[in-house]
Motif scaffolding. Structure first.
Motif, short mmCIF file in Angstrom:
data_model
loop_
_atom_site.label_atom_id
_atom_site.label_comp_id
_atom_site.label_asym_id
_atom_site.label_seq_id
_atom_site.Cartn_x
_atom_site.Cartn_y
_atom_site.Cartn_z
N ASN A 1 8.19 -48.25 -35.25
CA ASN A 1 9.38 -47.71 -34.58
C ASN A 1 10.21 -46.83 -35.52
O ASN A 1 10.72 -45.78 -35.11
CB ASN A 1 10.24 -48.84 -34.01
N LEU A 2 10.33 -47.26 -36.77
CA LEU A 2 11.06 -46.45 -37.76
C LEU A 2 10.41 -45.08 -37.92
O LEU A 2 11.10 -44.05 -37.89
CB LEU A 2 11.10 -47.17 -39.12
N MET A 3 9.08 -45.07 -38.06
CA MET A 3 8.39 -43.80 -38.25
C MET A 3 8.47 -42.93 -36.99
O MET A 3 8.59 -41.71 -37.08
CB MET A 3 6.94 -44.03 -38.67
N LYS A 4 8.46 -43.57 -35.83
CA LYS A 4 8.59 -42.83 -34.58
C LYS A 4 9.95 -42.13 -34.52
O LYS A 4 10.06 -40.98 -34.08
CB LYS A 4 8.41 -43.78 -33.39
N GLU A 5 11.01 -42.84 -34.99
CA GLU A 5 12.35 -42.24 -35.04
C GLU A 5 12.37 -41.01 -35.94
O GLU A 5 13.20 -40.13 -35.78
CB GLU A 5 13.37 -43.26 -35.56
N LYS A 6 11.46 -40.98 -36.91
CA LYS A 6 11.37 -39.85 -37.86
C LYS A 6 10.36 -38.81 -37.37
O LYS A 6 9.94 -37.94 -38.14
CB LYS A 6 10.94 -40.35 -39.25
N ASN A 7 9.94 -38.93 -36.10
CA ASN A 7 8.92 -38.05 -35.53
C ASN A 7 7.62 -38.10 -36.32
O ASN A 7 7.00 -37.07 -36.58
CB ASN A 7 9.44 -36.61 -35.41
N SER A 8 7.25 -39.28 -36.72
CA SER A 8 6.04 -39.48 -37.49
C SER A 8 5.37 -40.77 -37.03
O SER A 8 5.75 -41.34 -36.00
CB SER A 8 6.37 -39.52 -38.99
N GLN A 9 4.38 -41.22 -37.78
CA GLN A 9 3.68 -42.45 -37.45
C GLN A 9 2.96 -42.99 -38.68
O GLN A 9 2.80 -42.27 -39.66
CB GLN A 9 2.65 -42.21 -36.34
N ILE A 10 2.54 -44.24 -38.61
CA ILE A 10 1.65 -44.79 -39.61
C ILE A 10 0.25 -44.33 -39.23
O ILE A 10 -0.20 -44.58 -38.11
CB ILE A 10 1.73 -46.34 -39.66
N ASN A 11 -0.42 -43.62 -40.13
CA ASN A 11 -1.75 -43.11 -39.83
C ASN A 11 -2.85 -44.13 -40.05
O ASN A 11 -3.86 -44.11 -39.35
CB ASN A 11 -2.05 -41.87 -40.69
N ALA A 12 -2.64 -45.01 -41.02
CA ALA A 12 -3.69 -45.99 -41.32
C ALA A 12 -3.17 -47.13 -42.17
O ALA A 12 -2.24 -46.96 -42.96
CB ALA A 12 -4.84 -45.32 -42.05
N MET A 13 -3.81 -48.29 -41.98
CA MET A 13 -3.68 -49.38 -42.93
C MET A 13 -4.99 -49.39 -43.68
O MET A 13 -6.07 -49.51 -43.08
CB MET A 13 -3.48 -50.73 -42.26
N VAL A 14 -4.90 -49.23 -45.00
CA VAL A 14 -6.08 -49.24 -45.84
C VAL A 14 -6.00 -50.48 -46.70
O VAL A 14 -5.04 -50.67 -47.46
CB VAL A 14 -6.17 -47.97 -46.72
N ALA A 15 -6.99 -51.36 -46.56
CA ALA A 15 -6.99 -52.63 -47.26
C ALA A 15 -8.09 -52.65 -48.32
O ALA A 15 -9.26 -52.39 -48.01
CB ALA A 15 -7.19 -53.78 -46.27
N LEU A 16 -7.71 -52.94 -49.55
CA LEU A 16 -8.68 -53.12 -50.62
C LEU A 16 -9.29 -54.50 -50.47
O LEU A 16 -8.58 -55.50 -50.43
CB LEU A 16 -8.00 -52.98 -51.98
#
Length: 190
Positions: free
Chosen positions: A99-114
């Motif tokens: 939701n925070l990133m959406k407010e910034k007109n963006s998004q989480i592109n990926a979760m990358v897990a080692l």
């Protein structure tokens, strides 16, 4: 803009890889631990709120943490993207970050897990404990509990990001360059 949640158990190499990826992709690395320490040290309003909860042995509410992250994102309006390290840790936090990133007109592109075998993690952390003086890296029982706690929480987040086809597991064993190459294969497709 590329926004990545970098995840992995203690000793997986998140800090090392975050520094490399930050330079390679010109991203801003936001470590929740660093953000907390900065806000508490500088006695910001959010830092004092967090400290009050921590001093009582309580978890810091998600709203306080999200507000701290929001301030960090706002400090970097021209960023090419962000690497979030140490957050989210729960599905509710993942939703709040989305939701925070959406407010910034963006998004989480990926979760990358080692992904690293537990015995390798224990060995790495015990070695780090010898050189760093970190008490939490010197006791094998504590290390194993930290790893177990990671897995208890990760499954929920893995499912959250898999639902949007945003979860990517990456082999975290090998040289720094080898692991960076594997991470880059994922990031380059975002």
């Amino acid at each position: 803009m590329k926004n990545i949640v970098l995840f992995g158990p203690p000793g997986a190499g998140k800090g090392t890889q975050a520094e490399v990826l930050k330079e390679k992709y010109q991203l801003v690395h936001i470590s929740t631990g660093d953000v907390f320490r900065f806000n508490i040290k500088n006695q910001t309003e959010l830092g004092m709120m967090a400290k009050d909860f921590m001093d009582k042995g309580h978890l810091v509410p998600d709203t306080v943490t999200i507000n701290m992250l929001n301030a960090e994102v706002d400090k970097n309006p021209d960023a090419n993207g962000f690497i979030f390290d140490g957050f989210p840790r729960t599905a509710a936090q993942a939703e709040a970050l989305a939701n925070l990133m959406k407010e910034k007109n963006s998004q989480i592109n990926a979760m990358v897990a080692l992904e690293v075998d537990d015995e390798v993690l224990v060995g790495r952390l015990l070695e780090r404990g010898k050189s760093s003086g970190r008490a939490d890296d010197a006791n094998e029982a504590v290390i194993r509990e930290r790893i177990a706690e990671y897995y208890r929480k990760t499954d929920i987040l893995k499912e959250f990001y898999q639902a949007d086809n945003k979860y990517h597991g990456v082999n975290g064993v090998g040289s720094v360059a080898e692991i960076t190459a594997r991470l880059s294969e994922v990031i380059d497709t975002l």
